[in-house]
Design an enzyme around this catalytic site. Structure first.
Site, PDB file in Angstrom:
ATOM      1  N   CYS A   1     -56.871  48.520 -10.302  1.00 14.47           N
ATOM      2  CA  CYS A   1     -56.669  48.914 -11.826  1.00 14.47           C
ATOM      3  C   CYS A   1     -58.284  49.093 -12.816  1.00 14.47           C
ATOM      4  CB  CYS A   1     -56.383  47.586 -12.621  1.00 14.47           C
ATOM      5  SG  CYS A   1     -54.434  46.963 -12.053  1.00 14.47           S
TER       6      CYS A   1
ATOM      7  N   HIS B   1     -57.530  46.370 -19.807  1.00  9.86           N
ATOM      8  CA  HIS B   1     -55.914  46.821 -18.750  1.00  9.86           C
ATOM      9  C   HIS B   1     -54.306  46.336 -19.466  1.00  9.86           C
ATOM     10  CE1 HIS B   1     -53.756  47.561 -15.301  1.00  9.86           C
ATOM     11  NE2 HIS B   1     -54.435  45.903 -14.948  1.00  9.86           N
TER      12      HIS B   1
ATOM     13  N   ASN C   1     -47.419  47.715 -15.786  1.00 10.94           N
ATOM     14  CA  ASN C   1     -48.648  47.733 -15.489  1.00 10.94           C
ATOM     15  C   ASN C   1     -48.695  48.988 -14.728  1.00 10.94           C
ATOM     16  OD1 ASN C   1     -51.128  48.492 -13.928  1.00 10.94           O
ATOM     17  ND2 ASN C   1     -51.657  45.762 -13.504  1.00 10.94           N
TER      18      ASN C   1
HETATM   19  N1  COA Z   1     -38.365  36.073 -12.987  1.00 10.04           N
HETATM   20  C1  COA Z   1     -37.680  35.037 -12.805  1.00 10.04           C
HETATM   21  N2  COA Z   1     -39.326  33.887 -11.783  1.00 10.04           N
HETATM   22  C2  COA Z   1     -39.857  34.076 -11.528  1.00 10.04           C
HETATM   23  C3  COA Z   1     -40.462  35.611 -11.104  1.00 10.04           C
HETATM   24  C4  COA Z   1     -39.838  36.528 -11.828  1.00 10.04           C
HETATM   25  N3  COA Z   1     -39.350  37.496 -12.188  1.00 10.04           N
HETATM   26  N4  COA Z   1     -41.836  35.520 -10.947  1.00 10.04           N
HETATM   27  C5  COA Z   1     -41.725  34.247 -10.399  1.00 10.04           C
HETATM   28  N5  COA Z   1     -41.105  33.590 -10.613  1.00 10.04           N
HETATM   29  C6  COA Z   1     -40.648  32.536 -10.722  1.00 10.04           C
HETATM   30  C7  COA Z   1     -41.468  31.807  -9.466  1.00 10.04           C
HETATM   31  O1  COA Z   1     -41.021  31.856  -8.047  1.00 10.04           O
HETATM   32  C8  COA Z   1     -42.122  30.123  -9.995  1.00 10.04           C
HETATM   33  O2  COA Z   1     -41.545  29.307  -9.427  1.00 10.04           O
HETATM   34  P1  COA Z   1     -41.489  28.204  -9.209  1.00 10.04           P
HETATM   35  O3  COA Z   1     -42.072  27.297 -10.142  1.00 10.04           O
HETATM   36  O4  COA Z   1     -40.218  27.567  -8.704  1.00 10.04           O
HETATM   37  O5  COA Z   1     -42.332  28.340  -7.498  1.00 10.04           O
HETATM   38  C9  COA Z   1     -42.202  30.245 -11.411  1.00 10.04           C
HETATM   39  O6  COA Z   1     -41.228  31.422 -11.904  1.00 10.04           O
HETATM   40  C10 COA Z   1     -43.674  30.648 -12.804  1.00 10.04           C
HETATM   41  O7  COA Z   1     -44.207  31.061 -10.913  1.00 10.04           O
HETATM   42  P2  COA Z   1     -45.764  31.108 -11.456  1.00 10.04           P
HETATM   43  O8  COA Z   1     -46.370  31.967 -10.841  1.00 10.04           O
HETATM   44  O9  COA Z   1     -46.040  29.626 -12.270  1.00 10.04           O
HETATM   45  O10 COA Z   1     -45.674  31.916 -13.219  1.00 10.04           O
HETATM   46  P3  COA Z   1     -46.890  32.337 -13.889  1.00 10.04           P
HETATM   47  O11 COA Z   1     -46.416  32.169 -15.141  1.00 10.04           O
HETATM   48  O12 COA Z   1     -48.555  32.703 -12.914  1.00 10.04           O
HETATM   49  O13 COA Z   1     -46.676  34.304 -13.528  1.00 10.04           O
HETATM   50  C11 COA Z   1     -47.323  36.242 -13.380  1.00 10.04           C
HETATM   51  C12 COA Z   1     -46.434  35.059 -12.660  1.00 10.04           C
HETATM   52  C13 COA Z   1     -47.152  37.334 -11.924  1.00 10.04           C
HETATM   53  C14 COA Z   1     -46.861  37.079 -14.224  1.00 10.04           C
HETATM   54  C15 COA Z   1     -48.768  35.884 -13.596  1.00 10.04           C
HETATM   55  O14 COA Z   1     -49.359  35.116 -12.759  1.00 10.04           O
HETATM   56  C16 COA Z   1     -49.437  37.319 -13.473  1.00 10.04           C
HETATM   57  O15 COA Z   1     -49.545  38.223 -14.400  1.00 10.04           O
HETATM   58  N6  COA Z   1     -51.016  37.457 -12.988  1.00 10.04           N
HETATM   59  C17 COA Z   1     -52.059  37.950 -12.262  1.00 10.04           C
HETATM   60  C18 COA Z   1     -51.170  39.778 -12.006  1.00 10.04           C
HETATM   61  C19 COA Z   1     -51.521  40.137 -12.470  1.00 10.04           C
HETATM   62  O16 COA Z   1     -51.525  40.981 -13.494  1.00 10.04           O
HETATM   63  N7  COA Z   1     -52.079  41.186 -11.047  1.00 10.04           N
HETATM   64  C20 COA Z   1     -52.656  42.937 -11.507  1.00 10.04           C
HETATM   65  C21 COA Z   1     -54.450  43.586 -11.394  1.00 10.04           C
HETATM   66  S1  COA Z   1     -54.916  42.711 -13.033  1.00 10.04           S
END
Ligand code: COA
Length: 341
Positions: A126, A266, A296
């Site tokens: 990214c 980004h 993204n």
């Molecule tokens: N739909 C519904 N539930 C989902 C889901 C989806 N698409 N994806 C994950 N979940 C669930 C998880 O399984 C978890 O359930 P659990 O608590 O029973 O295990 C719950 O939602 C919460 O997950 P969590 O990881 O706490 O969510 P979050 O608030 O951290 O959001 C991301 C997850 C991936 C959106 C977030 O971590 C993120 O944006 N990370 C950065 C990723 C990124 O942008 N990377 C690119 C490079 S910069």
């Protein structure tokens, strides 16, 4: 000090027409529009080939990321009114090249007829476009080159596991291309600050396909050719590092919130963007956000942000622009530009 600054003088883009909405995901994944929108800010993303999620569709001729780069480069050249033969260098920033080799930059060089150019690919996830922009600017500033194309594009749907709800909802396909030229005026890239931290390598990667885990039945069965990410860890790093480096570039250049005309971050997650904006002390109206439409697009987010900002009349000559990124590696960085056209 170099007599030249390197300035962006034209921009092109390409986005596939097909969209994949959050409601589409509801049909085959345990997820909801509300969850995706609230946790990421994404409503829909562009997708090059729907066969990736529905294998029963007829086989199309597959278009690689070189297609995105080629279309973006053509538009960029056309807008500037110059021939591809004038291009000295093409830097293609991507983690989804058509093939490991030859470099996608070479494929684009041939597609657009840039007979006098050399080129290479740059892999920084990214952060790729920012790193490529900074690299391209050095060839201009040194006086070595007069016209450099920097392309940031990814075809992320080609490496997504559409059974993995944690990751497949985050990404989309698309990208853009800028032309860099020299200027003796105070426009263009004025400063940058970048870092890498390889201790984050395991948190966001494509585990197989390279020399460490060459492709085999086993790597395919174990789904090792897809994006693997520990979202929570990446999120935490991204929030702090991107906010820090964005604040740092402002301090280094004595810029207060009111001095910044536009911030293009980004587009990984709306909550990461919000944290940066808070730390930088800039008005929310000065932030370019298009994650809701494209998700993204990895190396594509910054050029697509610039492209939309111009079209929406939000970026004009003389504006102070801050760019910030965070990606696999980990890689991150920020740049200060004075917009030049
Ligand atoms: N739909 C519904 N539930 C989902 C889901 C989806 N698409 N994806 C994950 N979940 C669930 C998880 O399984 C978890 O359930 P659990 O608590 O029973 O295990 C719950 O939602 C919460 O997950 P969590 O990881 O706490 O969510 P979050 O608030 O951290 O959001 C991301 C997850 C991936 C959106 C977030 O971590 C993120 O944006 N990370 C950065 C990723 C990124 O942008 N990377 C690119 C490079 S910069």
């Amino acid at each position: 000090m170099s007599k030249f600054n390197a300035v962006i003088t034209s921009i092109g883009h390409f986005l596939p027409e097909q969209t994949l909405t959050n409601f589409d995901f509801e049909k085959f994944l345990e997820t909801s529009n509300e969850w995706i929108l609230e946790r990421t800010g994404i409503s829909e993303r562009r997708i090059m080939d729907k066969r990736i999620i529905n294998k029963t569709l007829p086989l199309n001729e597959s278009l690689g990321v070189s297609y995105i780069g080629t279309q973006a480069a053509k538009e960029c050249l056309e807008k500037r009114g110059i021939s591809a033969e004038e291009i000295d260098l093409i830097i293609f920033c991507t983690v989804t090249p058509d093939m490991f080799f030859p470099a996608t930059a070479c494929l684009v060089q041939n597609n657009i007829g840039a007979k006098n150019a050399w080129g290479y690919d740059l892999s920084a996830g990214c952060s790729g476009f920012l790193y490529g922009l900074i690299a391209g600017c050095q060839f201009i500033k040194s006086g070595m080159h007069k016209k450099v194309l920097v392309i940031g594009a990814d075809l992320m749907t080609s490496i997504l596991n559409f059974e993995d709800r944690n990751n497949c909802i985050l990404f989309g396909d698309g990208g853009g291309c800028v032309l860099l030229e020299p200027t003796e005026e105070n426009f263009g890239l004025l400063d940058f600050s970048c870092r890498v931290d390889g201790s984050g390598g395991d948190f966001l990667k494509m585990p197989a396909g390279g020399s460490k885990n060459p492709p085999s039945h086993e790597t395919v069965d174990k789904k090792m050719h897809y994006v693997h990410q520990e979202g929570k860890t990446v999120f935490k790093f991204a929030v702090s590092r991107m906010a820090d480096v964005s604040a740092e570039i402002m301090e280094k250049n004595n810029l207060k919130g009111e001095d910044v005309d536009l911030f293009i971050p980004h587009q990984a997650n709306i909550r990461i963007i919000d944290a940066c904006v808070k730390r930088m002390g800039i008005d929310a109206q000065k932030v370019m956000i298009n994650i809701q439409k494209y998700g993204n697009t990895t190396a594509g987010t910054l050029p697509l942000g610039m492209y939309d900002a111009i079209n929406e009349g939000r970026l004009k000559k003389g504006d102070n622009l801050i760019l910030s990124v965070f990606g696999t590696g980990f890689t991150w960085g920020s740049a200060y530009l004075k917009w030049g056209f």
